[in-house]
Motif scaffolding. Structure first.
Motif, PDB file in Angstrom:
ATOM      1  N   THR B  24       0.838  -1.200   0.000  1.00  0.00           N
ATOM      2  CA  THR B  24       0.000   0.000   0.000  1.00  0.00           C
ATOM      3  C   THR B  24       0.869   1.244   0.000  1.00  0.00           C
ATOM      4  OG1 THR B  24      -1.528  -1.240   1.373  1.00  0.00           O
ATOM      5  CG2 THR B  24      -1.932   1.120   1.173  1.00  0.00           C
ATOM      6  N   ILE B  28       1.409   4.379  -2.859  1.00  0.00           N
ATOM      7  CA  ILE B  28       1.290   5.810  -2.564  1.00  0.00           C
ATOM      8  C   ILE B  28       2.615   6.509  -2.864  1.00  0.00           C
ATOM      9  CG2 ILE B  28       0.824   7.478  -0.734  1.00  0.00           C
ATOM     10  CD1 ILE B  28      -0.926   5.311   0.554  1.00  0.00           C
ATOM     11  N   ILE B 290      -4.366   3.471  -4.996  1.00  0.00           N
ATOM     12  CA  ILE B 290      -4.539   3.580  -3.546  1.00  0.00           C
ATOM     13  C   ILE B 290      -5.963   3.159  -3.173  1.00  0.00           C
ATOM     14  CG2 ILE B 290      -4.528   5.159  -1.590  1.00  0.00           C
ATOM     15  CD1 ILE B 290      -2.506   6.876  -3.199  1.00  0.00           C
ATOM     16  N   THR B 327      -4.592   6.561   7.649  1.00  0.00           N
ATOM     17  CA  THR B 327      -3.809   7.796   7.721  1.00  0.00           C
ATOM     18  C   THR B 327      -2.323   7.487   7.773  1.00  0.00           C
ATOM     19  OG1 THR B 327      -5.599   8.665   9.051  1.00  0.00           O
ATOM     20  CG2 THR B 327      -3.607   9.985   8.941  1.00  0.00           C
ATOM     21  N   SER B 330      -1.048   6.264   4.436  1.00  0.00           N
ATOM     22  CA  SER B 330      -0.972   7.339   3.438  1.00  0.00           C
ATOM     23  C   SER B 330       0.139   8.320   3.780  1.00  0.00           C
ATOM     24  CB  SER B 330      -2.294   8.114   3.364  1.00  0.00           C
ATOM     25  OG  SER B 330      -3.372   7.257   3.478  1.00  0.00           O
ATOM     26  N   GLY B 334       3.263   8.656   1.585  1.00  0.00           N
ATOM     27  CA  GLY B 334       3.426   9.963   0.948  1.00  0.00           C
ATOM     28  C   GLY B 334       4.743  10.614   1.337  1.00  0.00           C
ATOM     29  N   SER B 368      -3.059  12.386  -2.245  1.00  0.00           N
ATOM     30  CA  SER B 368      -2.855  10.981  -1.869  1.00  0.00           C
ATOM     31  C   SER B 368      -3.423  10.694  -0.492  1.00  0.00           C
ATOM     32  CB  SER B 368      -1.374  10.628  -1.878  1.00  0.00           C
ATOM     33  OG  SER B 368      -0.838  10.918  -3.127  1.00  0.00           O
ATOM     34  N   ILE B 369      -3.161  11.591   0.449  1.00  0.00           N
ATOM     35  CA  ILE B 369      -3.627  11.349   1.815  1.00  0.00           C
ATOM     36  C   ILE B 369      -5.153  11.385   1.862  1.00  0.00           C
ATOM     37  CG2 ILE B 369      -3.686  12.317   4.141  1.00  0.00           C
ATOM     38  CD1 ILE B 369      -0.753  13.059   3.782  1.00  0.00           C
ATOM     39  N   GLY B 372      -6.450   8.199   0.332  1.00  0.00           N
ATOM     40  CA  GLY B 372      -6.214   7.099   1.274  1.00  0.00           C
ATOM     41  C   GLY B 372      -7.209   7.119   2.415  1.00  0.00           C
TER      42      GLY B 372
END
Lengths: 226, 395
Positions: B24, B28, B290, B327, B330, B334, B368-369, B372
């Motif tokens: 995962t 990301i 993602i 969180t 991600s 990230g 991205s966050i 996610g």
């Protein structure tokens, strides 16, 4: 006021799955009262509705019609968070399929209900180890479920149900995967709990396990026949 | 249950599935790093272009003849441009003859594409500094002394390991004394700006180029703000000196360095926009990746959610645990993506030195966050709403 109010009060409960031609009546008007400190065994052939009844008693499922009261409180009227509290504090549930959390050690599995009731880490570990010791698995505390045999997994599940010292212990075939020695140990634990005033309801198909209970209920086609 | 406790649960959840968690995060990481690097490469190439043009000198105008052969730009035209009355904004005028020539020294020879003959003003106008030695003087120009200033490339090719100042080289059959070496200058693409030699225009005409038309005239304005007025001033003079031909085409054209810069910057901006679009697509693809892995992860754990609910976990606790897991995955993924991009931008990519745009970091990381969180949180919220028995039976 022990005895004045039943712990479990099931009133004309039905549970229906599917609809139309595929409609199945898993429970067809079950009425059942279990008093405090009772030790009840439910027997019945496969498909008689035992597990469905057990899931409803454990607040995992809701009846299609009818009412179910725990300690006089109608479960149907409880909110989601109140139900979570009931499951955590009042009920210890042993599943037929163990339902341990994968890739998590035995002791962490047993600690889980304590964590959700907000008990501190050290106290949690102590009580979890005590419960594992009770089912004879203290030396397997660090093992993950896939490193344990079926019988050992079942005993971890029993330890997890016992660890909160619930007033009501519900067990779906708790001795199904155990040898006679382990069965005896688990039943002894149940009897100790019963003697300490806890209510126990279990499902079994073994007559000798059923015979240990104070009361025997037989289900057939979703109805109580005796 | 305290938030601290839930955080520990989330960490255990991530740790229990190391392979899935790292995949995962890798997804990301790649999404974030690709976006940041692509934009950085675009920005870097834009910057490189404007740097090169600025190195050429932005307050200069180059007058070139449009007609081939004789009759175009002459020394007289160049002299006319240096007129403080008619062209007050012109700082200097440098006539330029440029030809290719072969430089020979000690048996080895080197061909330069631009052997430039000009006046000393050329050095400042064209933004060429002299590194070692010195430029030739106005006196050298007046006396047609055979002296030359060579570029870095020539110095390296012809004089490896020696100081070329004071050495005599043969250029086009005549001996020239090297008096200086030009400072290194960034070159624009095809031509190596350092592969050059500069000498007094009088000497170059005498030896090689002859007394024909000039190649161009380099005009320096008094400041970058006066380039346009200087251009109109010299246009007036040139129109008189070099009337348009019978077909109506002008006899000369003027190249404006600041206009060139503007055009090139626009081109570079287009390039950045294009790369930004590519980056946006890769962000989208990364985002879908993602989304996918988050959905699979949570769906796979619906049974686990059922078990937790059966043991009395409140919905809020389950939701919080899964949100924290999403969180952490991600943010860590990230963060590593940003680190990878920063690391990657230290290297040249397809000949371009990437320059990171801060806003692209914020955008890539933020998107991205958010993706996610959303796609990790949504299915978890859905599963946490199920009855325990339905979650347990979920396949």
């Amino acid at each position: 006021m022990p005895g004045s109010r039943p712990v479990l009060d099931v009133r004309d409960v039905t549970k229906v799955y599917g609809e139309g031609d595929t409609l199945v009546r898993a429970l067809d008007g079950v009425t059942l009262r279990v008093d405090r400190a009772d030790y009840v065994a439910i027997m019945g052939s496969s498909g008689s509705g035992k597990s469905t009844l057990m899931n409803i008693l454990g607040c995992l499922d809701v009846p299609s019609t009818g009412a179910y009261l725990i300690d006089g409180v109608d479960v149907g009227s409880l909110s989601d968070s109140q139900l979570a509290l009931v499951r955590n504090r009042l009920i210890g549930f042993v599943f037929q399929a163990f339902n341990l959390i994968p890739r998590t050690s035995a002791v962490a599995n047993v600690e889980l209900p304590l964590a959700y009731s907000g008990i501190r880490s050290a106290e949690r570990r102590r009580r979890a180890m005590f419960a594992l010791d009770l089912v004879g698995l203290a030396d397997r505390a660090g093992h993950q479920p896939n490193q344990l045999s079926g019988g050992q997994q079942q005993r971890v599940a029993v330890a997890r149900a016992l660890v909160t010292e619930p007033a009501l212990l519900l067990a779906d075939e708790p001795t199904g995967n155990l040898d006679s020695h382990a069965t005896e140990e688990v039943l002894a634990v149940f009897e100790d709990l019963n003697a300490a005033g806890r209510t126990i309801v279990l499902i079994t198909h073994e007559d000798e396990v059923g015979a240990r209970a104070d009361r025997l209920i037989t289900l057939f086609d979703g109805r109580i026949v005796s | 249950m305290s938030p601290w406790e839930i955080l520990r649960f989330a960490l255990r959840g991530i740790g229990a599935n190391k392979l899935r968690s790292s995949l995962t995060m890798l997804g990301i990481l790649i999404g974030v790093a690709a976006v940041i690097l692509l934009v950085a490469v675009g920005n870097g190439s834009a910057k490189a272009i404007s740097d090169r043009i600025e190195a050429l000198g932005t307050n200069t105008l180059t007058v070139m003849s449009t007609s081939r052969g004789s009759g175009g730009l002459t020394m007289a035209v160049a002299g006319a441009l240096d007129d403080p009355v008619l062209a007050p904004d012109v700082a200097s005028v440098s006539p330029v003859v440029s030809t290719s020539a072969t430089l020979t020294y000690d048996g080895s020879d080197h061909e330069v594409s631009a052997f430039v003959g000009t006046t000393p003003d050329w050095f400042t106008a064209s933004n060429f500094g002299v590194g070692s030695g010195s430029a030739f003087t106005a006196d050298d120009e007046a006396q047609a002394r055979r002296v030359t200033v060579i570029g870095q490339t020539v110095a390296e090719e012809l004089f490896p390991g020696i100081d070329p100042v004071g050495v005599q080289v043969t250029i086009g059959g005549a001996l020239f004394t090297v008096v200086g070496v030009l400072e290194e200058k960034s070159s624009s693409g095809f031509q190596d700006a350092n592969d050059t030699a500069v000498a007094p225009i009088s000497a170059v005409r005498q030896v090689i180029a002859g007394y024909g038309a000039l190649s161009s005239i380099l005009v320096e304005a008094r400041g970058s703000g006066m380039v346009d007025t200087a251009q109109s001033e010299i246009t007036t003079i040139l129109d008189r000196k070099l009337p348009a031909g019978s077909s109506g085409t002008a006899a000369y054209r003027i190249q404006n360095a600041s206009q060139l810069l503007e055009t090139q910057t626009e081109t570079a901006d287009t390039f950045t926009t294009l790369l930004g679009a590519v980056a946006a697509i890769s962000l989208l693809v990364g985002g879908i990746g993602i989304t996918n892995i988050m959905l699979v992860t949570v769906t796979e754990r619906t049974r686990e959610i059922g078990i937790r609910k059966a043991l009395g976990a409140p919905r809020r606790v389950i939701l919080t645990q899964f949100l924290i897991e999403a969180t952490l995955l991600s943010v860590i993924g990230g963060g590593l993506g940003v680190a990878a991009a920063v690391l990657g931008s230290r290297f040249e990519i397809v000949g371009v030195r990437p320059v990171i745009v801060p806003s692209s970091v914020v955008l890539a990381l933020g998107v991205s966050i958010l993706i996610g969180l959303f796609f990790g949180g949504l299915p978890a919220a859905r599963a946490a709403r199920l009855r325990p028995i339905d979650a347990l039976r979920y396949e």
